[in-house]
Design a protein around this motif. Sequence first.
Motif, PDB file in Angstrom:
ATOM      1  N   TYR A 147      -5.681   2.844   4.290  1.00  0.00           N
ATOM      2  CA  TYR A 147      -5.642   1.657   5.145  1.00  0.00           C
ATOM      3  C   TYR A 147      -5.077   2.025   6.504  1.00  0.00           C
TER       4      TYR A 147
ATOM      5  N   THR B 151     -13.570  -1.886   3.360  1.00  0.00           N
ATOM      6  CA  THR B 151     -12.377  -1.459   2.628  1.00  0.00           C
ATOM      7  C   THR B 151     -11.526  -2.667   2.257  1.00  0.00           C
TER       8      THR B 151
ATOM      9  N   SER C 261      -8.491  -2.280  10.392  1.00  0.00           N
ATOM     10  CA  SER C 261      -9.101  -2.295   9.065  1.00  0.00           C
ATOM     11  C   SER C 261     -10.611  -2.480   9.009  1.00  0.00           C
TER      12      SER C 261
ATOM     13  N   VAL D 225      -2.168   1.301  -1.983  1.00  0.00           N
ATOM     14  CA  VAL D 225      -2.531   1.372  -0.575  1.00  0.00           C
ATOM     15  C   VAL D 225      -1.755   2.507   0.083  1.00  0.00           C
TER      16      VAL D 225
ATOM     17  N   SER E  31      -0.083  -3.757  10.354  1.00  0.00           N
ATOM     18  CA  SER E  31      -0.576  -4.069   9.032  1.00  0.00           C
ATOM     19  C   SER E  31      -0.832  -5.549   8.860  1.00  0.00           C
TER      20      SER E  31
ATOM     21  N   ILE F  80      -3.356  -7.439   2.796  1.00  0.00           N
ATOM     22  CA  ILE F  80      -3.562  -6.131   2.169  1.00  0.00           C
ATOM     23  C   ILE F  80      -2.346  -5.767   1.328  1.00  0.00           C
TER      24      ILE F  80
END
Length: 141
Positions: free
Chosen positions: A73, A82, A78, A98, A105, A109
């Motif tokens: 990741y 995925t 992103s 991950v 971020s 996720i």
Amino acid sequence: MKNIYLASPLFNDGEIKNIERVEDILRSRGFYVFSPREHEVREGNVGSLAWSLDTFTNDVRGIDACDVVVALYYGGYSDSGTAWEIGYAHASHKPVVVVQLGEDSNLMIHEGCHTNLTSIEELESYDFDAMPRERFSGKMF
């Protein structure tokens, strides 16, 4: 032997180099690795409806057959594919590991995964039998 599905974008040399490295690490540990990079559909016209459906079905079967998903990741940039693979795995009750490689971020996720690693090197010693949980401690948006 654990079956691992490797989710990752593969759109530039750096991403492909990281995928190859992870494939090697996981296989050296005795795991079976389903990598869409190696199992891509090569028949039909890339981008056609038939090719798209075959690719989608192939990847879904890979996730369905795995014990765990490892996802590379890269943060907020992103890859949507995925992100979808991570979400599908979570909804299918498959643990997702991950590997955070980006600087920023997304909370969806990290909250939707089983554990968070901060480098590819951590895959060399991560205990895929005990599956320890490590929450993400960086900034999320």
